[in-house]
Design a protein around this motif. Structure first.
Motif, PDB file in Angstrom:
ATOM      1  N   CYS A 157       0.783  -1.296  -0.109  1.00  0.00           N
ATOM      2  CA  CYS A 157      -0.064   0.064  -0.033  1.00  0.00           C
ATOM      3  C   CYS A 157       0.745   1.306   0.042  1.00  0.00           C
ATOM      4  O   CYS A 157       0.337   2.134  -0.571  1.00  0.00           O
ATOM      5  CB  CYS A 157      -0.914  -0.149   1.197  1.00  0.00           C
ATOM      6  N   ILE A 179       2.571   1.726  -3.451  1.00  0.00           N
ATOM      7  CA  ILE A 179       1.381   2.333  -4.221  1.00  0.00           C
ATOM      8  C   ILE A 179       1.155   3.536  -4.244  1.00  0.00           C
ATOM      9  O   ILE A 179       1.299   4.387  -5.111  1.00  0.00           O
ATOM     10  CB  ILE A 179       0.166   1.274  -4.433  1.00  0.00           C
ATOM     11  N   ALA A 180       1.021   3.976  -3.038  1.00  0.00           N
ATOM     12  CA  ALA A 180       0.654   5.463  -2.672  1.00  0.00           C
ATOM     13  C   ALA A 180       1.754   6.207  -3.144  1.00  0.00           C
ATOM     14  O   ALA A 180       1.582   7.563  -3.503  1.00  0.00           O
ATOM     15  CB  ALA A 180       0.439   5.402  -1.088  1.00  0.00           C
ATOM     16  N   ILE A 221       1.963   6.216  -7.421  1.00  0.00           N
ATOM     17  CA  ILE A 221       0.523   5.885  -8.394  1.00  0.00           C
ATOM     18  C   ILE A 221       0.960   6.503  -9.645  1.00  0.00           C
ATOM     19  O   ILE A 221       1.177   7.700  -9.995  1.00  0.00           O
ATOM     20  CB  ILE A 221      -0.597   6.763  -7.628  1.00  0.00           C
ATOM     21  N   LYS A 222       0.840   5.691 -10.788  1.00  0.00           N
ATOM     22  CA  LYS A 222       0.916   6.073 -12.075  1.00  0.00           C
ATOM     23  C   LYS A 222       0.022   5.596 -12.996  1.00  0.00           C
ATOM     24  O   LYS A 222      -0.146   5.687 -14.160  1.00  0.00           O
ATOM     25  CB  LYS A 222       2.510   5.664 -12.722  1.00  0.00           C
ATOM     26  N   SER A 223      -0.806   4.711 -12.534  1.00  0.00           N
ATOM     27  CA  SER A 223      -2.102   4.382 -13.323  1.00  0.00           C
ATOM     28  C   SER A 223      -3.128   4.169 -12.175  1.00  0.00           C
ATOM     29  O   SER A 223      -2.997   3.912 -11.117  1.00  0.00           O
ATOM     30  CB  SER A 223      -1.742   3.136 -13.944  1.00  0.00           C
ATOM     31  N   SER A 224      -4.258   4.103 -12.695  1.00  0.00           N
ATOM     32  CA  SER A 224      -5.401   3.360 -11.828  1.00  0.00           C
ATOM     33  C   SER A 224      -6.140   2.425 -12.459  1.00  0.00           C
ATOM     34  O   SER A 224      -5.855   1.926 -13.160  1.00  0.00           O
ATOM     35  CB  SER A 224      -6.461   4.791 -11.952  1.00  0.00           C
ATOM     36  N   GLY A 225      -6.877   1.807 -11.260  1.00  0.00           N
ATOM     37  CA  GLY A 225      -7.611   0.667 -11.609  1.00  0.00           C
ATOM     38  C   GLY A 225      -7.799  -0.267 -10.574  1.00  0.00           C
ATOM     39  O   GLY A 225      -7.292   0.209  -9.489  1.00  0.00           O
ATOM     40  N   THR A 226      -7.898  -1.579 -10.649  1.00  0.00           N
ATOM     41  CA  THR A 226      -7.977  -2.491  -9.594  1.00  0.00           C
ATOM     42  C   THR A 226      -7.100  -3.448  -9.571  1.00  0.00           C
ATOM     43  O   THR A 226      -6.523  -3.849 -10.785  1.00  0.00           O
ATOM     44  CB  THR A 226      -9.390  -3.528  -9.785  1.00  0.00           C
ATOM     45  N   TYR A 227      -6.261  -3.516  -8.625  1.00  0.00           N
ATOM     46  CA  TYR A 227      -5.222  -4.290  -8.365  1.00  0.00           C
ATOM     47  C   TYR A 227      -5.315  -5.570  -7.287  1.00  0.00           C
ATOM     48  O   TYR A 227      -6.109  -5.133  -6.361  1.00  0.00           O
ATOM     49  CB  TYR A 227      -4.009  -3.778  -7.961  1.00  0.00           C
ATOM     50  N   ASP A 243       2.717  -2.980 -13.067  1.00  0.00           N
ATOM     51  CA  ASP A 243       2.727  -1.487 -12.947  1.00  0.00           C
ATOM     52  C   ASP A 243       3.402  -0.823 -11.626  1.00  0.00           C
ATOM     53  O   ASP A 243       3.848   0.283 -11.915  1.00  0.00           O
ATOM     54  CB  ASP A 243       1.244  -1.023 -12.845  1.00  0.00           C
TER      55      ASP A 243
END
Length: 123
Positions: A35, A38-39, A42-48, A103
Motif C-alpha cells: 500500500c 502504491i501510494a 501512483i502512475k495508473s489507476s484501476g483495480t489491483y 505497474d
C-alpha cells in the motif's frame, strides 16, 4: 489464523481443517508495504490484486504453521460442506497479481517465509 491454530494446538493433538478452499495467505506486513509503495508511486489507476504466494488450502496453511512452530498436530482434510459457517466461502480465492507487478514492481510475497516471523512473535 496462526494464533488461533497455535492456541488450539496447546489442547489438541488433531484438527480437521478445510482443504478445498484455495487462496494466497498474505502477511499483513506485506499488505502494508504494498500500500505504501502504491501510494508513493501512483502512475495508473484501476483495480489491483495482492496476495501471498504460493497458493494453498487452509489445511496446507495449517500444516505449515504447525511445522514451523514445531507442533506435532495431525491435520485432517475436510470439505467446506463439512465445516458449516454462517458466511459462504469461495472455494477459489486465488488472485491474479500480474498487473500489480507490471505497474508497480510489487511481487507476491512468499507467505512461508513471512510466516516464520509471525511464528517467532507468537511463540
Amino acid at each position: 489464523m496462526p494464533s488461533t491454530l497455535l492456541r488450539l494446538s496447546e489442547t489438541r493433538d488433531a484438527l480437521s481443517v478445510v482443504a478445498d478452499q484455495i487462496g494466497g495467505p498474505t502477511p499483513a506486513s506485506a499488505i502494508a508495504s504494498a500500500c505504501v509503495k502504491i501510494a508513493e508511486s501512483i502512475k495508473s489507476s484501476g483495480t489491483y490484486h495482492f496476495s501471498g504466494n504460493p497458493d494453498a488450502s487452509w489445511a496446507a496453511f495449517a500444516r505449515e504453521i504447525f511445522a514451523q512452530a514445531g507442533r506435532h498436530i495431525t491435520v485432517t482434510d475436510i470439505a467446506t460442506a463439512n465445516y458449516p459457517t454462517p458466511a459462504k466461502r469461495p472455494l477459489n480465492s486465488r488472485l491474479d497479481c500480474a498487473s500489480l507487478a507490471s505497474d508497480f514492481g510489487i511481487m507476491q510475497p512468499n507467505w512461508k517465509t513471512a510466516l516464520a516471523d509471525v511464528i517467532r512473535e507468537l511463540t
